[in-house]
Design a protein around this motif. Structure first.
Motif, PDB file in Angstrom:
ATOM      1  N   ALA A  34       0.825  -1.206   0.000  1.00  0.00           N
ATOM      2  CA  ALA A  34       0.000   0.000   0.000  1.00  0.00           C
ATOM      3  C   ALA A  34       0.859   1.257   0.000  1.00  0.00           C
ATOM      4  CB  ALA A  34      -0.922  -0.006   1.214  1.00  0.00           C
ATOM      5  N   GLY A  35       0.261   2.362  -0.405  1.00  0.00           N
ATOM      6  CA  GLY A  35       0.947   3.640  -0.393  1.00  0.00           C
ATOM      7  C   GLY A  35       1.508   4.010  -1.751  1.00  0.00           C
ATOM      8  N   SER A  36       2.282   5.092  -1.778  1.00  0.00           N
ATOM      9  CA  SER A  36       2.832   5.647  -3.011  1.00  0.00           C
ATOM     10  C   SER A  36       4.148   4.972  -3.380  1.00  0.00           C
ATOM     11  CB  SER A  36       3.041   7.154  -2.851  1.00  0.00           C
ATOM     12  OG  SER A  36       1.802   7.804  -2.579  1.00  0.00           O
TER      13      SER A  36
ATOM     14  N   THR B 219      -4.430 -13.626  -3.443  1.00  0.00           N
ATOM     15  CA  THR B 219      -4.793 -12.269  -3.059  1.00  0.00           C
ATOM     16  C   THR B 219      -3.568 -11.461  -2.634  1.00  0.00           C
ATOM     17  OG1 THR B 219      -6.961 -13.072  -2.314  1.00  0.00           O
ATOM     18  CG2 THR B 219      -6.383 -10.818  -1.755  1.00  0.00           C
ATOM     19  N   PHE B 220      -2.940 -10.886  -3.622  1.00  0.00           N
ATOM     20  CA  PHE B 220      -1.886  -9.889  -3.426  1.00  0.00           C
ATOM     21  C   PHE B 220      -2.352  -8.623  -4.126  1.00  0.00           C
ATOM     22  CE2 PHE B 220       1.986  -7.609  -4.626  1.00  0.00           C
ATOM     23  CZ  PHE B 220       2.639  -7.540  -3.395  1.00  0.00           C
ATOM     24  N   VAL B 221      -2.337  -7.498  -3.411  1.00  0.00           N
ATOM     25  CA  VAL B 221      -2.942  -6.259  -3.898  1.00  0.00           C
ATOM     26  C   VAL B 221      -1.891  -5.157  -3.954  1.00  0.00           C
ATOM     27  CG1 VAL B 221      -4.711  -4.498  -3.476  1.00  0.00           C
ATOM     28  CG2 VAL B 221      -5.171  -6.922  -2.942  1.00  0.00           C
ATOM     29  N   ARG B 222      -1.887  -4.418  -5.046  1.00  0.00           N
ATOM     30  CA  ARG B 222      -1.047  -3.239  -5.188  1.00  0.00           C
ATOM     31  C   ARG B 222      -1.773  -2.274  -6.120  1.00  0.00           C
ATOM     32  NH1 ARG B 222       1.182   0.789  -8.391  1.00  0.00           N
ATOM     33  NH2 ARG B 222       3.455   0.838  -8.372  1.00  0.00           N
ATOM     34  N   LYS B 223      -2.184  -1.115  -5.593  1.00  0.00           N
ATOM     35  CA  LYS B 223      -2.969  -0.186  -6.406  1.00  0.00           C
ATOM     36  C   LYS B 223      -2.722   1.275  -6.039  1.00  0.00           C
ATOM     37  CE  LYS B 223      -6.946  -1.093  -3.383  1.00  0.00           C
ATOM     38  NZ  LYS B 223      -8.374  -1.470  -3.291  1.00  0.00           N
ATOM     39  N   GLY B 224      -1.645   1.583  -5.331  1.00  0.00           N
ATOM     40  CA  GLY B 224      -1.376   2.948  -4.916  1.00  0.00           C
ATOM     41  C   GLY B 224      -0.812   3.822  -6.029  1.00  0.00           C
ATOM     42  N   PRO B 225      -0.642   5.132  -5.762  1.00  0.00           N
ATOM     43  CA  PRO B 225      -0.073   6.053  -6.751  1.00  0.00           C
ATOM     44  C   PRO B 225       1.341   5.652  -7.156  1.00  0.00           C
ATOM     45  CG  PRO B 225      -1.104   7.256  -4.938  1.00  0.00           C
ATOM     46  CD  PRO B 225      -1.047   5.824  -4.521  1.00  0.00           C
ATOM     47  N   GLN B 226       1.726   6.067  -8.367  1.00  0.00           N
ATOM     48  CA  GLN B 226       3.032   5.725  -8.919  1.00  0.00           C
ATOM     49  C   GLN B 226       3.684   6.978  -9.491  1.00  0.00           C
ATOM     50  OE1 GLN B 226       4.816   2.556  -9.391  1.00  0.00           O
ATOM     51  NE2 GLN B 226       6.366   4.099  -9.857  1.00  0.00           N
TER      52      GLN B 226
ATOM     53  N   GLU C 126      -2.710  -2.822  -9.955  1.00  0.00           N
ATOM     54  CA  GLU C 126      -3.203  -1.641 -10.655  1.00  0.00           C
ATOM     55  C   GLU C 126      -2.167  -0.528 -10.571  1.00  0.00           C
ATOM     56  OE1 GLU C 126      -7.130   1.318 -10.408  1.00  0.00           O
ATOM     57  OE2 GLU C 126      -7.167  -0.683  -9.524  1.00  0.00           O
ATOM     58  N   ASN C 127      -1.958   0.150 -11.722  1.00  0.00           N
ATOM     59  CA  ASN C 127      -1.116   1.342 -11.713  1.00  0.00           C
ATOM     60  C   ASN C 127       0.358   1.010 -11.532  1.00  0.00           C
ATOM     61  OD1 ASN C 127      -1.503   4.200 -12.009  1.00  0.00           O
ATOM     62  ND2 ASN C 127      -0.799   4.452  -9.906  1.00  0.00           N
ATOM     63  N   GLY C 128       0.757  -0.198 -11.905  1.00  0.00           N
ATOM     64  CA  GLY C 128       2.155  -0.587 -11.770  1.00  0.00           C
ATOM     65  C   GLY C 128       3.052   0.220 -12.695  1.00  0.00           C
ATOM     66  N   GLY C 129       4.223   0.595 -12.199  1.00  0.00           N
ATOM     67  CA  GLY C 129       5.138   1.406 -12.985  1.00  0.00           C
ATOM     68  C   GLY C 129       5.887   0.635 -14.050  1.00  0.00           C
TER      69      GLY C 129
ATOM     70  N   THR D 144      -5.352   6.291 -11.320  1.00  0.00           N
ATOM     71  CA  THR D 144      -5.236   6.431  -9.874  1.00  0.00           C
ATOM     72  C   THR D 144      -4.914   7.875  -9.509  1.00  0.00           C
ATOM     73  OG1 THR D 144      -4.463   4.156  -9.673  1.00  0.00           O
ATOM     74  CG2 THR D 144      -3.976   5.639  -7.831  1.00  0.00           C
ATOM     75  N   ARG D 145      -5.642   8.415  -8.564  1.00  0.00           N
ATOM     76  CA  ARG D 145      -5.403   9.785  -8.132  1.00  0.00           C
ATOM     77  C   ARG D 145      -4.067   9.881  -7.392  1.00  0.00           C
ATOM     78  NH1 ARG D 145     -10.864  12.035  -5.416  1.00  0.00           N
ATOM     79  NH2 ARG D 145      -9.723  14.004  -5.680  1.00  0.00           N
ATOM     80  N   GLY D 146      -3.349  10.972  -7.619  1.00  0.00           N
ATOM     81  CA  GLY D 146      -2.082  11.182  -6.943  1.00  0.00           C
ATOM     82  C   GLY D 146      -0.870  10.729  -7.727  1.00  0.00           C
ATOM     83  N   ASN D 147      -1.055  10.235  -8.955  1.00  0.00           N
ATOM     84  CA  ASN D 147       0.089   9.808  -9.757  1.00  0.00           C
ATOM     85  C   ASN D 147       1.028  10.964 -10.088  1.00  0.00           C
ATOM     86  OD1 ASN D 147      -0.593   7.121  -9.919  1.00  0.00           O
ATOM     87  ND2 ASN D 147      -1.537   7.253 -11.931  1.00  0.00           N
ATOM     88  N   ARG D 148       2.279  10.626 -10.352  1.00  0.00           N
ATOM     89  CA  ARG D 148       3.263  11.565 -10.848  1.00  0.00           C
ATOM     90  C   ARG D 148       3.877  11.013 -12.128  1.00  0.00           C
ATOM     91  NH1 ARG D 148       6.855  12.992  -5.409  1.00  0.00           N
ATOM     92  NH2 ARG D 148       5.193  13.994  -4.200  1.00  0.00           N
TER      93      ARG D 148
END
Length: 533
Positions: A190-192, A221-228, A258-261, A311-315
């Motif tokens: 979790a997290g950025s 069930t492994f989850v990763r969806k934070g900002p990138q 989700e949102n993997g770099g 995803t909100r907060g991406n850079r």
């Protein structure tokens, strides 16, 4: 099959696709939520991976693994659940063979990487009601794998969150290069997520390699969806990775990546089996899922590409994405399966294809899959086999069965395949009536059978080209044709390419011709010679 049966099948399939379109925006798909239920099994799964055992009466058996001792991280080991005192020294001292550490809800500070060498029958499991109950945190300015397991077997990891915070200044993950029997469930990164050239660097989310050829690992069930913070490839960390040391079998079930770099899952250059069951892979830079080779598959997964739902907060800048990708580089694997998957592309800055079979991939099978494409990029792309060191092992022919392609795409092609003679396309239904969209495009695929095709496009529903070299093969053979129809090209003045469509129809363009089929009308095939004589 009667018309009523065909219409019923299409209606059922359309309902399934519309259901998938409606559900992908939900934050938690089935299997990707907060529960820690036992890993699901399917008729294709290895029964030895069923880890549903909860206890044996002694209280020391968890998910099929029996431990010598079960300790409470706070009461027995003195871990600080307020995250002020690091747990590193205690973890090194108390994590021994036969030990399961149960961690009560709280925040736990980890300051460094822990290399766990050749240790068996050990585990770290959160006891909270959900994975968010136990949070493992790390200092700012650092990125490392807090668990790095080398060797060993019977390892249990589950029900916690690796928390990176919101500031793009740290990242963490775990790696398991083990002999056999890893059971990992209900874990979130979790997290950025920072880029690799940041002050902190970046860490992969999860690495799993099984070194015993008969060994099995299950990740459920492994989850990763934070900002990138997106960087040019390859400037970010891969989310889920299985690499060259992998010889056994790993099951990835119900992942939400989700949102993997740099790719959602990269697992295509390993000799072992990689089996993806279910899950959601959304807006990952590079590939949603990448596998290759006999014994590996993707089943029941949903892959989404939509630049308007980020995803909100991406850079940084997201440069593009593929959906499902078969590619094995210098290994040149053949075999593999995609089954019962849904791939949706609504909008993208760049996409080679929703499904791509690259030049280093040999034969493969795709069946019972749905594709929805609103972009100007190809839906399915099968490359010509390579001629260099990445040339795949034979056979090279492809099998596509019960495929549906629909959407509002423009200026592209639905299905493009080159250099794959003797392939089979069965019950391929394409409905892409947008401007300049071709349907099935075959180049140098002599002897390919197209059975039960139903194609409506804005351009040519079918284009074939190649040189049979006097072999007597057809460029393509049509059988049980349902429809070939262009929504914009007029068949008036078109050549009659075949005089009858009863039975099997051979399309033979002679030498180096490209034939564009406009329609199948009145028992005849009409189109144009686009190149050659």
């Amino acid at each position: 099959m009667t018309r009523d049966e065909r219409d019923g099948r299409r209606a059922y399939s359309r309902r399934r696709l519309l259901g998938a379109l409606g559900s992908v925006g939900v934050a938690s798909l089935a299997g990707c939520g907060e529960t820690d239920s036992p890993p699901s099994t399917s008729e294709t799964s290895d029964p030895s991976t069923d880890a549903s055992t909860v206890g044996d009466g002694s209280g020391k058996t968890r998910r099929g693994i029996t431990f010598d001792r079960v300790v409470n991280a706070v009461e027995d080991l003195g871990w600080d659940p307020n995250g002020e005192r690091a747990i590193d020294e205690s973890l090194d001292t108390n994590l021994k063979a036969g030990t399961l550490i149960e961690v009560p809800p709280g925040d736990y500070l980890v300051r460094r990487r822990h290399d766990i060498e050749s240790l068996s029958r050990w585990g770290i499991v959160g006891t909270g009601a959900s994975r968010k109950g136990v949070q493992f945190t790390l200092p700012a300015g650092r990125s490392f794998r807090w668990i790095m397991a080398h060797g060993g077997h019977d390892i249990l990891i589950g029900n916690f969150t690796m928390q990176q915070g919101r500031r793009f200044d740290r990242s963490t993950g775990m790696a398991f290069v083990i002999d056999r029997n890893l059971q990992l469930y209900n874990v979130e990164k979790a997290g950025s997520n920072p880029r690799q050239d940041s002050k902190s660097g970046a860490a992969n989310g999860l690495i799993v390699d099984v070194m015993d050829p008969d060994g099995v690992a299950v990740v459920d069930t492994f989850v990763r969806k934070g900002p990138q913070d997106f960087a040019h490839y390859p400037g970010n960390a891969i989310t889920v990775f299985t690499g060259r040391p992998h010889l056994g079998t790993v099951y990835y079930r119900n992942l939400h990546i989700e949102n993997g770099g740099e790719h959602g899952m990269y697992a295509s250059k390993c000799p072992g089996n990689v089996r993806v069951e279910g899950g959601l892979f959304k807006n990952n830079y590079g590939d949603g899922v990448r596998i290759a080779g006999e014994g590996s598959y993707v089943k029941g997964a949903t892959v989404v590409i939509d630049k308007n739902d980020r995803t909100r907060g991406n850079r940084g800048t997201w440069y593009g994405a593929r959906g499902i990708h078969f590619q094995s580089g210098e290994y040149g694997y053949t075999g593999g399966l995609v089954e019962d998957c849904t791939v949706i592309a609504r909008a993208s800055p760049g996409t080679e294809a929703l499904l791509m079979m690259e030049h280093s991939q040999g034969a493969a099978t795709v069946r019972n899959c749905r594709f929805y494409n609103d972009t100007p990029y190809r839906t399915i792309l099968v490359d010509r086999p390579a001629t260099n060191h990445t040339r795949p092992a034979k056979p090279w022919d492809m099998t596509f069965e019960n495929i549906e392609i629909s959407g509002n795409a423009r200026n592209t092609a639905a299905f493009v395949m080159a250099g794959r003679p003797g392939s089979r396309l069965s019950n391929v239904h394409i409905d892409l009536p947008g401007e300049n969209v071709d349907g099935i495009v075959l180049e140098d695929c002599a002897g390919t059978l197209i059975s039960g095709a139903n194609v409506r496009t804005g351009g040519y529903p079918l284009r074939v080209s190649g040189n049979t070299g006097g072999s007597g093969d057809c460029l393509a053979t049509l059988k049980n044709l349902e429809r070939l129809q262009s929504s914009s090209l007029d068949s008036v003045g078109a050549q009659r390419l075949a005089s009858t469509l009863s039975g099997a129809t051979c399309i033979d363009g002679g030498t180096a011709n490209t034939l564009g089929v406009i329609s199948a009308t009145g028992g005849h095939l009409y189109g144009n010679v686009l190149e050659g004589e």
